[in-house]
Scaffold this motif. Structure first.
Motif, PDB file in Angstrom:
ATOM      1  N   ALA A  62      25.871  19.845 -32.485  1.00  0.00           N
ATOM      2  CA  ALA A  62      25.730  18.485 -32.178  1.00  0.00           C
ATOM      3  C   ALA A  62      26.498  18.124 -31.166  1.00  0.00           C
ATOM      4  N   ASP A  63      25.932  17.853 -29.793  1.00  0.00           N
ATOM      5  CA  ASP A  63      26.583  17.665 -28.538  1.00  0.00           C
ATOM      6  C   ASP A  63      27.334  16.233 -28.555  1.00  0.00           C
ATOM      7  N   TRP A  64      27.082  15.334 -29.511  1.00  0.00           N
ATOM      8  CA  TRP A  64      28.024  14.080 -29.501  1.00  0.00           C
ATOM      9  C   TRP A  64      29.186  14.194 -30.594  1.00  0.00           C
ATOM     10  N   LYS A  65      29.176  15.164 -31.302  1.00  0.00           N
ATOM     11  CA  LYS A  65      30.248  15.200 -32.459  1.00  0.00           C
ATOM     12  C   LYS A  65      31.600  15.124 -31.668  1.00  0.00           C
ATOM     13  N   PRO A  66      31.838  16.062 -30.963  1.00  0.00           N
ATOM     14  CA  PRO A  66      33.393  15.832 -30.405  1.00  0.00           C
ATOM     15  C   PRO A  66      33.476  14.517 -29.757  1.00  0.00           C
ATOM     16  N   ILE A  67      32.606  13.948 -29.191  1.00  0.00           N
ATOM     17  CA  ILE A  67      32.936  12.492 -28.788  1.00  0.00           C
ATOM     18  C   ILE A  67      32.976  11.576 -29.560  1.00  0.00           C
ATOM     19  N   PHE A  68      32.321  11.688 -30.647  1.00  0.00           N
ATOM     20  CA  PHE A  68      32.362  10.575 -31.552  1.00  0.00           C
ATOM     21  C   PHE A  68      33.716  10.948 -32.493  1.00  0.00           C
ATOM     22  N   MET A  69      34.119  11.863 -32.594  1.00  0.00           N
ATOM     23  CA  MET A  69      35.546  12.454 -33.293  1.00  0.00           C
ATOM     24  C   MET A  69      36.623  11.654 -32.473  1.00  0.00           C
ATOM     25  N   THR A  70      36.533  11.712 -31.096  1.00  0.00           N
ATOM     26  CA  THR A  70      37.682  11.368 -30.229  1.00  0.00           C
ATOM     27  C   THR A  70      37.622   9.947 -30.160  1.00  0.00           C
ATOM     28  N   ASP A  71      36.286   9.390 -30.516  1.00  0.00           N
ATOM     29  CA  ASP A  71      36.328   7.695 -30.525  1.00  0.00           C
ATOM     30  C   ASP A  71      37.006   7.200 -31.770  1.00  0.00           C
ATOM     31  N   ALA A  72      37.026   7.899 -32.737  1.00  0.00           N
ATOM     32  CA  ALA A  72      37.702   7.873 -34.076  1.00  0.00           C
ATOM     33  C   ALA A  72      39.290   7.760 -33.863  1.00  0.00           C
ATOM     34  N   VAL A  73      39.496   9.007 -33.078  1.00  0.00           N
ATOM     35  CA  VAL A  73      40.938   9.352 -32.707  1.00  0.00           C
ATOM     36  C   VAL A  73      41.575   7.963 -32.192  1.00  0.00           C
ATOM     37  N   GLY A  74      40.656   7.424 -31.021  1.00  0.00           N
ATOM     38  CA  GLY A  74      41.312   6.303 -30.335  1.00  0.00           C
ATOM     39  C   GLY A  74      41.576   5.202 -31.557  1.00  0.00           C
ATOM     40  N   VAL A  75      40.685   4.830 -32.204  1.00  0.00           N
ATOM     41  CA  VAL A  75      41.144   3.954 -33.348  1.00  0.00           C
ATOM     42  C   VAL A  75      42.332   4.336 -34.231  1.00  0.00           C
ATOM     43  N   LEU A  76      42.293   5.477 -34.571  1.00  0.00           N
ATOM     44  CA  LEU A  76      43.567   5.916 -35.442  1.00  0.00           C
ATOM     45  C   LEU A  76      44.912   5.757 -34.403  1.00  0.00           C
ATOM     46  N   LEU A  77      44.753   6.008 -33.179  1.00  0.00           N
ATOM     47  CA  LEU A  77      45.943   6.008 -32.515  1.00  0.00           C
ATOM     48  C   LEU A  77      46.215   4.179 -32.107  1.00  0.00           C
ATOM     49  N   ALA A  78      45.398   3.520 -31.946  1.00  0.00           N
ATOM     50  CA  ALA A  78      45.431   2.142 -32.147  1.00  0.00           C
ATOM     51  C   ALA A  78      46.344   1.584 -33.321  1.00  0.00           C
ATOM     52  N   TRP A  79      45.967   2.117 -34.500  1.00  0.00           N
ATOM     53  CA  TRP A  79      46.311   1.799 -35.706  1.00  0.00           C
ATOM     54  C   TRP A  79      47.749   2.603 -35.885  1.00  0.00           C
ATOM     55  N   GLN A  80      48.166   3.300 -35.100  1.00  0.00           N
ATOM     56  CA  GLN A  80      49.670   3.895 -35.083  1.00  0.00           C
ATOM     57  C   GLN A  80      49.628   4.893 -36.375  1.00  0.00           C
ATOM     58  N   GLN A  81      48.438   5.790 -36.611  1.00  0.00           N
ATOM     59  CA  GLN A  81      48.220   6.663 -37.367  1.00  0.00           C
ATOM     60  C   GLN A  81      48.055   7.967 -36.923  1.00  0.00           C
ATOM     61  N   ASN A  82      49.098   8.424 -35.985  1.00  0.00           N
ATOM     62  CA  ASN A  82      49.217   9.538 -35.080  1.00  0.00           C
ATOM     63  C   ASN A  82      49.032  10.687 -35.622  1.00  0.00           C
ATOM     64  N   ASP A  83      49.406  10.920 -36.857  1.00  0.00           N
ATOM     65  CA  ASP A  83      49.443  12.226 -37.526  1.00  0.00           C
ATOM     66  C   ASP A  83      48.042  12.613 -37.788  1.00  0.00           C
ATOM     67  N   GLN A  84      47.155  11.649 -38.300  1.00  0.00           N
ATOM     68  CA  GLN A  84      45.849  11.656 -38.808  1.00  0.00           C
ATOM     69  C   GLN A  84      45.063  11.828 -37.408  1.00  0.00           C
TER      70      GLN A  84
END
Length: 398
Positions: free
Chosen positions: A281-303
């Motif tokens: 699925a071409d969009w899978k890595p982009i979707f995942m990195t979008d979630a990473v952006g939210v996790l970083l904003a929430w300061q959940q760096n390990d996850q």
């Protein structure tokens, strides 16, 4: 062809010459680069380099305009407004109208009415000659500019020319930007009566999210929470989780409103949806990195690191034409983490992916993307990437 009259310097060409698509494209390339000889500013600026690579897309006017608009936006973000102004009338077809609308909205947000007006007039003049979704999107930008200037009456008159779905998307933006009064859930549900349920769950949910966010910003958490609960009911009744992108914004808005449990639940559901997609699925890595952006904003760096690793692992089967966008999305998150070398490795991979695809458009788009990336990051290209650009330029010239 309607685009002919908008290409700088093409208006005086003979009809016979313009009847040839190849001649038109050659003229477009020639005219788009002619000004470089006398143009002020730094010719080595990353955005100037991006312009040069974008010219390789001139045979596809839509793609050329898309990336030139991104470049103009880049100049605006960097405060190089003179460069942005310089390019506005140098886009073919209706690209100039889109550029005028972009600058009109920029100046309107700064409440600089005198600078907004000429761009607004130029954009609206051309949009009346257009049709379809592109015309409605452009008109919506002009309406946003009018609302920023407090010219609601004129904006409302333009709204009457929009289709109902484009109108709802515009109203969503107006609420997100606080340009219209906040409304309660009952009024929002009345507004949605005219919007079909079938296939439009995401659009409806985004409208409700914008209303919720506005209430939270206004210090009305209970009113905002009611909207989030309504979206939850929609997800149960209509299978809203299929509109995956809504879940990530739902998590963000819920956390903003102090609804921690809903925020975590929405983010986890989003991540489970990501896991359910195959690696092809071409969009899978982009979707995942979008979630990473939210996790970083929430300061959940390990996850965030864990999901960033999964995003990279999912790249193996991504279609090569789509790969550069995914590589850049992942690189951006590494940049946030201060992992510059990892980011640079991915940017080089993006360039190689673009160069490996047979169509020259893939190479050009990858090159433009990387120039824009470094411009936004505010740092110079490392030697390994500059070397790749030099080699690629030499190969094209041969």
């Amino acid at each position: 062809m309607t685009l002919v009259c908008f290409v700088t310097g093409v208006g005086n060409a003979t009809a016979k010459e313009l009847s040839s698509t190849e001649a038109l494209v050659n003229r477009l390339v020639e005219e788009s680069q002619k000004h470089q000889k006398t143009r002020p500013g730094d010719p080595h600026d990353l955005l100037r380099q991006a312009e040069t690579y974008a010219v390789e897309l001139a045979s596809d006017v839509s793609a050329y305009n898309h990336w030139m608009l991104q470049i103009i936006q880049g100049y605006v973000k960097k405060g190089q407004i003179e460069e942005a102004e310089y390019l506005v009338d140098r886009l073919p077809g209706y690209g100039s109208a889109q550029a005028h609308a972009l600058l009109a909205l920029h100046y309107a947000r700064l409440h600089q009415a005198d600078k907004t007006e000429p761009h607004l007039i130029a954009a609206l003049k051309q949009v009346d000659q257009m049709s379809g979704l592109s015309a409605e999107n452009l008109r919506s930008q002009c309406i946003l500019a009018l609302y920023h200037l407090g010219r609601k009456t004129q904006g409302d008159a333009e709204m009457g020319k929009l289709g109902r779905l484009s109108l709802l998307s515009l109203e969503t933006e107006l609420h997100m930007q606080g340009l219209v009064p906040a409304i309660k859930l009952l009024d929002a549900k009345r507004r949605l009566v005219s919007v079909p349920d079938q296939g439009e769950d995401e659009r409806r949910a985004r409208f409700l999210l914008a209303c919720a966010e506005q209430q939270f910003v206004n210090g009305e958490p209970d009113l905002g929470k009611a909207f989030l609960e309504e979206i939850g009911m929609m997800s149960v009744q209509n299978g809203l989780p299929n509109a995956q992108r809504v879940l990530l914004d739902l998590a963000r808005v819920a956390r903003m409103g102090g609804q921690e449990q809903l925020a975590k639940k929405s983010l986890n559901l989003f991540l489970k949806c990501c896991e359910a997609y195959g690696d092809g699925a071409d969009w899978k890595p982009i979707f995942m990195t979008d979630a990473v952006g939210v996790l970083l904003a929430w300061q959940q760096n390990d996850q965030a690191q864990e999901w960033l690793k999964q995003a990279e692992e999912s790249m193996a089967k991504v279609f090569v034409l789509e790969a550069p966008a995914a590589y850049l999305a992942i690189a951006h998150q590494h940049e946030k983490l201060g992992q510059v070398q990892e980011a640079d490795d991915l940017l080089l991979a993006a360039l190689k992916a673009g160069a490996s695809y047979k169509h020259p458009r893939a190479r050009a788009e990858a090159e433009v993307r990387v120039c824009l990336y470094f411009s936004e990051a505010g740092r110079a290209m490392p030697a390994q990437i500059s070397k790749f650009f030099s080699q690629a330029t030499a190969e094209v010239a041969q």
